[in-house]
Write a protein that holds these residues in place. Sequence first.
Motif, mmCIF file in Angstrom:
data_model
loop_
_atom_site.group_PDB
_atom_site.id
_atom_site.type_symbol
_atom_site.label_atom_id
_atom_site.label_comp_id
_atom_site.label_asym_id
_atom_site.label_seq_id
_atom_site.Cartn_x
_atom_site.Cartn_y
_atom_site.Cartn_z
ATOM 1 N N GLY A 59 0.817 -1.213 0.000
ATOM 2 C CA GLY A 59 0.000 0.000 0.000
ATOM 3 C C GLY A 59 0.846 1.255 0.000
ATOM 4 O O GLY A 59 2.088 1.200 -0.032
ATOM 5 N N ARG A 60 0.171 2.385 0.029
ATOM 6 C CA ARG A 60 0.815 3.698 0.053
ATOM 7 C C ARG A 60 0.179 4.549 1.136
ATOM 8 O O ARG A 60 -1.021 4.436 1.411
ATOM 9 C CB ARG A 60 0.651 4.412 -1.291
ATOM 10 N N ILE A 213 -2.785 9.540 9.807
ATOM 11 C CA ILE A 213 -2.470 9.386 8.391
ATOM 12 C C ILE A 213 -3.159 8.131 7.869
ATOM 13 O O ILE A 213 -3.367 7.164 8.607
ATOM 14 C CB ILE A 213 -0.944 9.318 8.169
ATOM 15 N N TYR A 214 -3.529 8.166 6.589
ATOM 16 C CA TYR A 214 -4.185 7.014 5.970
ATOM 17 C C TYR A 214 -3.157 6.123 5.288
ATOM 18 O O TYR A 214 -2.108 6.589 4.824
ATOM 19 C CB TYR A 214 -5.191 7.463 4.904
ATOM 20 N N VAL A 215 -3.488 4.842 5.205
ATOM 21 C CA VAL A 215 -2.737 3.881 4.391
ATOM 22 C C VAL A 215 -3.744 3.160 3.504
ATOM 23 O O VAL A 215 -4.650 2.489 4.002
ATOM 24 C CB VAL A 215 -1.967 2.862 5.257
ATOM 25 N N ASP A 216 -3.616 3.339 2.190
ATOM 26 C CA ASP A 216 -4.498 2.695 1.223
ATOM 27 C C ASP A 216 -3.822 1.444 0.684
ATOM 28 O O ASP A 216 -2.705 1.509 0.141
ATOM 29 C CB ASP A 216 -4.832 3.644 0.068
ATOM 30 N N VAL A 217 -4.481 0.297 0.824
ATOM 31 C CA VAL A 217 -3.955 -0.967 0.335
ATOM 32 C C VAL A 217 -5.001 -1.606 -0.564
ATOM 33 O O VAL A 217 -6.178 -1.240 -0.542
ATOM 34 C CB VAL A 217 -3.593 -1.924 1.490
ATOM 35 N N THR A 218 -4.571 -2.558 -1.368
ATOM 36 C CA THR A 218 -5.483 -3.254 -2.268
ATOM 37 C C THR A 218 -5.489 -4.736 -1.944
ATOM 38 O O THR A 218 -4.452 -5.313 -1.626
ATOM 39 C CB THR A 218 -5.085 -3.044 -3.740
ATOM 40 N N SER A 244 -7.402 -4.599 13.705
ATOM 41 C CA SER A 244 -6.114 -3.936 13.849
ATOM 42 C C SER A 244 -5.236 -4.235 12.648
ATOM 43 O O SER A 244 -5.332 -5.283 12.017
ATOM 44 C CB SER A 244 -5.421 -4.375 15.134
ATOM 45 N N VAL A 245 -4.359 -3.286 12.343
ATOM 46 C CA VAL A 245 -3.468 -3.382 11.199
ATOM 47 C C VAL A 245 -2.077 -2.968 11.653
ATOM 48 O O VAL A 245 -1.920 -2.005 12.406
ATOM 49 C CB VAL A 245 -3.929 -2.477 10.033
ATOM 50 N N GLU A 246 -1.068 -3.714 11.212
ATOM 51 C CA GLU A 246 0.321 -3.353 11.472
ATOM 52 C C GLU A 246 0.979 -2.944 10.165
ATOM 53 O O GLU A 246 0.545 -3.360 9.079
ATOM 54 C CB GLU A 246 1.074 -4.522 12.095
ATOM 55 N N LEU A 247 2.049 -2.167 10.290
ATOM 56 C CA LEU A 247 2.767 -1.682 9.109
ATOM 57 C C LEU A 247 4.207 -2.170 9.124
ATOM 58 O O LEU A 247 4.863 -2.169 10.174
ATOM 59 C CB LEU A 247 2.769 -0.151 9.061
ATOM 60 N N ILE A 248 4.679 -2.569 7.948
ATOM 61 C CA ILE A 248 6.093 -2.860 7.727
ATOM 62 C C ILE A 248 6.612 -1.788 6.777
ATOM 63 O O ILE A 248 6.100 -1.620 5.669
ATOM 64 C CB ILE A 248 6.286 -4.255 7.129
ATOM 65 N N LEU A 249 7.622 -1.040 7.222
ATOM 66 C CA LEU A 249 8.122 0.095 6.456
ATOM 67 C C LEU A 249 9.048 -0.369 5.337
ATOM 68 O O LEU A 249 9.375 -1.552 5.213
ATOM 69 C CB LEU A 249 8.839 1.077 7.384
ATOM 70 N N GLU A 250 9.484 0.595 4.531
ATOM 71 C CA GLU A 250 10.299 0.279 3.362
ATOM 72 C C GLU A 250 11.616 -0.385 3.724
ATOM 73 O O GLU A 250 12.137 -1.195 2.964
ATOM 74 C CB GLU A 250 10.566 1.562 2.566
ATOM 75 N N GLY A 291 2.790 9.184 0.359
ATOM 76 C CA GLY A 291 3.435 8.567 -0.790
ATOM 77 C C GLY A 291 4.415 7.461 -0.459
ATOM 78 O O GLY A 291 4.963 6.836 -1.379
ATOM 79 N N MET A 292 4.657 7.179 0.830
ATOM 80 C CA MET A 292 5.600 6.126 1.189
ATOM 81 C C MET A 292 5.020 4.754 0.845
ATOM 82 O O MET A 292 3.833 4.505 1.023
ATOM 83 C CB MET A 292 5.937 6.184 2.683
ATOM 84 N N TYR A 293 5.903 3.856 0.381
ATOM 85 C CA TYR A 293 5.502 2.478 0.112
ATOM 86 C C TYR A 293 5.600 1.682 1.413
ATOM 87 O O TYR A 293 6.630 1.713 2.095
ATOM 88 C CB TYR A 293 6.399 1.852 -0.948
ATOM 89 N N VAL A 294 4.556 0.986 1.763
ATOM 90 C CA VAL A 294 4.527 0.190 2.989
ATOM 91 C C VAL A 294 3.847 -1.142 2.691
ATOM 92 O O VAL A 294 3.225 -1.330 1.646
ATOM 93 C CB VAL A 294 3.768 0.914 4.131
ATOM 94 N N ARG A 295 3.989 -2.066 3.647
ATOM 95 C CA ARG A 295 3.250 -3.323 3.597
ATOM 96 C C ARG A 295 2.413 -3.411 4.854
ATOM 97 O O ARG A 295 2.934 -3.287 5.968
ATOM 98 C CB ARG A 295 4.190 -4.531 3.477
ATOM 99 N N ALA A 296 1.122 -3.587 4.657
ATOM 100 C CA ALA A 296 0.191 -3.637 5.785
ATOM 101 C C ALA A 296 -0.138 -5.093 6.107
ATOM 102 O O ALA A 296 -0.402 -5.896 5.210
ATOM 103 C CB ALA A 296 -1.088 -2.873 5.450
ATOM 104 N N VAL A 297 -0.095 -5.408 7.398
ATOM 105 C CA VAL A 297 -0.453 -6.742 7.868
ATOM 106 C C VAL A 297 -1.865 -6.655 8.451
ATOM 107 O O VAL A 297 -2.066 -6.065 9.512
ATOM 108 C CB VAL A 297 0.545 -7.249 8.921
ATOM 109 N N LEU A 298 -2.830 -7.204 7.736
ATOM 110 C CA LEU A 298 -4.228 -7.158 8.163
ATOM 111 C C LEU A 298 -4.543 -8.400 8.986
ATOM 112 O O LEU A 298 -4.328 -9.532 8.533
ATOM 113 C CB LEU A 298 -5.158 -7.106 6.950
#
Length: 395
Positions: A59-60, A213-218, A244-250, A291-298
């Motif tokens: 996501g971004r 801040i929002y994180v949009d994922v598909t 809950s959602v976790e984020l893994i950064l670039e 605009g950062m690229y991230v990976r969301a753990v749903l």
Amino acid sequence: MHSPLARLFFPAALVCAMIAVAGCETSESNATAASAAPPKVGVLEVQARDVLLDTEVAGRTVAHLIAEVRPQVGGIVRERLFEEGSEVEAGQVLYEIDPATYQATVDSARAVLARDEAKAEIAALKLRRYSGLHEKKAVSDEDYDEVRAELKQARATVAMDQAALAAAEIDLAYTRVAAPIAGRVGRSAVTPGALVTANQATALATVYQLDPIYVDVTQSSVEMLRLKRSLSSGLLKAAGEDASVELILEDGSRYTHRGRLQFSEVSVDQQTGTVTLRAVFPNPEQELLPGMYVRAVLHEGTREHAVLVPQRAVTRDASGTASALILNADDKVEARELSIARAVGNDWLVDSGLNAGDRLIIDGVQKIRAGATAEAVPHETVTAVSRTDAAKHES
């Protein structure tokens, strides 16, 4: 052979030969017994437990609020009143446009209003006099009606002048370009001395609200259907409305704050077959930028009584059918066809084919086949023995 020495040597040689033959027979019997012993295989007892299922998607990051600052009146920028990249408050003045012409318009509108207010006052006094004369029949109805209309016209002119003054004052206020929202302001597109126009296409600056801040994922529509069916059938226990959602950064690190799923798109993208999900995260340190690229753990939910097996214990044939070997109660090897749901880390989540308590063969699979007899040992033991044997062969 008939000498005394030969007669002494022959019995001794005969005894040695008999001992050698007996030794060979013992070695052959030991080898036969060793080859007849069942091979040792490392087994792992299958256990069922509750497993929290996650889905990792790309996501971004998106700013919570974005406001592009544009001038609403034209003119020369006289001053920039902020530092690029700084925090600004809603209503804080960012630019000042030369107000001279707008101030002159305001002054002119005030003068016109004062003149027309005086005319309206004269018309009101005239109507008051005509009212007394009209009651005494000293003036005609036509003259009286004309005076009343003049007063209404004068008052309408005053109202128009008041509106024109208000519009002029608004334009004058717009010469001080203010931030529409609170947040961090980006770089400036203009410098003092630049000519700007009302509602121009190019923004003077942009203000971003970054906390939260929002994180949009598909997510694919297929995965969403699978998730809904698992929840409706009870196979998966829901994680709650605010999953809950976790984020893994670039750089591979985990973001310190957890977010929650807030929004799901109501339609599927026809080109990609995906659905957009939106999560909201606290961002007090403003570590996340738009605009950062991230990976969301749903966190989808909990699979109760799930069966997980190591991936190396499962094989697939040419058609892709998964299978594994188990050791039954009689120490016989059985082949089981498996239905695999998904990968969970280094394990497979098994839907069917294995039950809690089954002894799954992990090590020594290459030494056995279905229907053969094997001796079960903890799979760590077989791995250690294999390494020792390999070391001996190398030496």
